[in-house]
Enzyme design. Structure first.
Site, short mmCIF file in Angstrom:
data_model
loop_
_atom_site.label_atom_id
_atom_site.label_comp_id
_atom_site.label_asym_id
_atom_site.label_seq_id
_atom_site.Cartn_x
_atom_site.Cartn_y
_atom_site.Cartn_z
N SER A 1 37.14 30.90 47.68
CA SER A 1 37.10 32.28 47.20
C SER A 1 37.19 33.25 48.40
O SER A 1 38.05 33.06 49.26
CB SER A 1 35.81 32.44 46.38
OG SER A 1 35.82 33.60 45.62
N HIS B 1 41.38 31.71 44.50
CA HIS B 1 41.44 32.07 43.09
C HIS B 1 41.47 33.59 42.96
O HIS B 1 41.31 34.32 43.95
CB HIS B 1 40.28 31.47 42.30
CG HIS B 1 38.93 32.03 42.62
ND1 HIS B 1 37.83 31.80 41.84
CD2 HIS B 1 38.48 32.80 43.64
CE1 HIS B 1 36.77 32.41 42.35
NE2 HIS B 1 37.15 33.02 43.45
#
Length: 197
Positions: free
Chosen positions: A69, A92
């Site tokens: 992330s 993501h």
């Protein structure tokens, strides 16, 4: 000696932008960043990214465990990214938990889209891949082994860990037993958005 700075735990909680900035202020010369983080607050992470990007010395990031992330975005600020052979990176789309009415949610979609394109631009600069290809990978919440991270262009090299002969001196790197654990941790690192009335 070269300074080593750890980036671990939840970004914005275990490690805040303020903490990181203070740690960087006293530095001169080359720096090594040891990253093991499931991610966290996008805005805090972008602040950390900018602090690293503006630093005058050479910065080498080592991914030991996971850089998922926003922690993977932070790694992109380094001049060189090295991934331990048994470690992973994950990218993501930004996500959030929110409360509000339909207008709040419509505006939030715009905010998330802006964050996604800002993040995609950062990955694009590092990998040389078009932003559309990056957004596709982000949409799928993609995990990369060390070798895959290098192939994709997120990292520059893989660090092979040779186990030392003397057991008492051996320091085992912290790793996750499987993707499921890392995935759960990454999902837990939400942007906490407070929608104003």
């Amino acid at each position: 000696a070269m300074a080593m700075i750890e980036i671990s735990g939840q970004i914005g909680e275990d490690l805040t932008y303020d903490d990181f900035r203070k740690e960087m202020q006293g530095q001169s010369g080359d720096i090594e960043l040891m990253i093991n983080s499931p991610g966290g607050s996008v805005h805090e992470g972008i602040g950390i990214y900018n602090t690293i990007a503006e630093y005058s010395g050479k910065v080498t990031a080592y991914v030991n465990g996971i850089a998922a992330s926003i922690a993977s975005v932070i790694a992109m600020a380094a001049d060189e990214v090295v991934v331990y052979q048994n470690s992973q990176m994950m990218i993501h789309k930004a996500w959030t938990v929110a409360i509000g009415n339909s207008d709040d949610f419509r505006s939030l979609v715009g905010v998330l889209d802006i964050l996604d394109s800002d993040i995609a631009r950062i990955y694009s600069e590092k990998t040389g891949k078009p932003e559309s290809a990056i957004i596709d990978a982000m949409s799928g919440e993609t995990y990369y082994t060390a070798e895959q991270a290098v192939d994709f262009g997120l990292a520059d090299s893989v660090k092979i860990v040779a186990k030392r002969k003397q057991r008492e001196n051996a320091q085992m790197p912290e790793t996750f037993s499987g993707l499921s654990v890392a995935s759960v941790l990454a999902r837990a690192s939400v942007i906490r958005a407070k929608v104003q009335e």
